[in-house]
Design an enzyme around this catalytic site. Structure first.
Site, short mmCIF file in Angstrom:
data_model
loop_
_atom_site.label_atom_id
_atom_site.label_comp_id
_atom_site.label_asym_id
_atom_site.label_seq_id
_atom_site.Cartn_x
_atom_site.Cartn_y
_atom_site.Cartn_z
CE LYS A 254 41.90 25.70 19.64
NZ LYS A 254 42.40 25.75 20.80
CE LYS B 274 43.28 10.23 27.99
NZ LYS B 274 43.86 10.31 26.70
CE LYS C 55 48.95 22.13 28.34
NZ LYS C 55 49.58 22.58 27.14
#
Ligand code: TRP
Length: 329
Positions: free
Chosen positions: A111, A194, A197
């Site tokens: 972050k 995979k 999202k």
């Protein structure tokens, strides 16, 4: 019987990867354990959703999990912010969490790197809130994906530290819940990796037929087999893997043979795959929409879940306060 806690992100719709990779296993898990499932809406505040978005996404997530088989009679299904004992335990745990160790977690460092202008304290103490979620029910096990392993390790550390500091054997050290053999990795439609999202390669349980068709027909393939019984490339293997989840074994066998004989037409295979995905997803989508419309039902489920969660949480918090030394005169 083990107490198992599962935290669900409050944003994002379920895709087939979530379904076959996790949710489907929850159904069995809740038969064999004392399960708590909660929607982590406090955590989502680190990204400042609008009040409407916050409310709507919690509602959607709840509806989707109920539609896929979480059972409010068997498990406690609740919204994190309905349980005020969690933030109190979070405050208490924060006193024994070191800024240095929090700064060193990979998700925090990510972050700091990706959003240097919004490094809020909520992000720094995210693992402490997560530990509070887990420890509030004295959970033994937590099903987590790879990206949450470090957070679970932090929860273990805080549990041990508390026990050590107050010379008690109070909190169990929460272990990862292992699905073992049943764990399936669902591939995406972009040829590699995979379904996820962020990758944007997913089929969602709320996708309409047309959207599913479009996504499947656009899936990455290769130029086709040229030799008999040749090795299957990754993008094609991925289509076969998806097919094995939604189609009958006969169908999979049929296309495997076509492949081996070099007679396969990927267009035909995709058409079949799309059809079978639609067959699978449609009843679930209908249930999701039905549940989402039924505000009364959602309210009842959330209330009933919060009640169960609060019963367990208030017991823990009472004991923790006593251990720490907050005592009545
Ligand atoms: N951090 C988890 C995620 O992003 C969600 C979560 C919050 C959670 N609290 C938890 C998961 C406690 C397990 C246990 O997916």
């Amino acid at each position: 019987m083990d107490t198992v806690l599962s935290g669900i992100r409050s944003t994002g719709n379920l895709h087939l990867g979530n379904y076959f990779g996790a949710v489907k296993n929850f159904i069995k898990m809740q038969e064999e354990n004392n399960c708590y499932f909660f929607i982590a809406d406090y955590h989502s505040l680190t990204t400042y959703p609008t009040p409407e978005d916050l409310h709507n996404s919690v509602k959607s997530v709840l509806a989707e999990y109920l539609a896929t088989g979480l059972n409010p009679e068997k498990s406690a299904i609740y919204v994190q912010s309905d349980v005020r004992e969690i933030p109190e335990l979070y405050l208490l745990l924060n006193m024994n969490a070191y800024v240095g160790e929090l700064e060193r977690t990979t998700s925090f460092k990510d972050k700091v790197r990706t959003q240097p202008n919004n490094v809020n304290a909520g992000l720094l103490t995210y693992p402490v809130l997560m530990a509070a979620d887990i420890l509030i029910h004295k959970s033994h096990k937590v099903p987590v994906g790879k990206d949450q392993e470090q957070n679970l390790e932090m929860a273990r550390k805080f549990a041990k530290r508390f026990n050590h500091m107050y010379k008690v054997d109070y909190f169990p050290e929460p272990q990862p819940y292992n699905f073992g053999e049943q764990l399936v990795k669902v591939p995406g439609l972009d040829g590699t990796g995979k379904m996820g999202k962020t990758a944007g390669n997913g089929i969602y349980l709320i996708d309409e037929d047309k959207a599913i068709q479009k996504k499947v027909m656009r899936a990455v393939t290769d130029s086709g087999p040229t030799e008999l019984n040749s090795l299957i490339s990754e993008p094609i293997q991925n289509l076969f893997t998806l097919m094995s989840l939604v189609s009958t074994p006969d169908t999979v066998e049929f296309f495997k043979e076509k492949y081996a004989n070099c007679e396969i037409r990927y267009g035909d295979m995709k058409k079949q795959l799309a059809e079978d995905i639609i067959k699978f997803v449609t009843p679930i989508r209908k249930r999701i929409l039905e549940i989402k419309e039924d505000n009364e039902y959602l309210r009842k489920v959330a209330e009933q879940g919060a009640e169960k969660a609060r019963a367990s949480a208030s017991k823990t918090l009472k004991e923790v306060r006593e251990i720490i030394g907050f005592r009545k005169f």
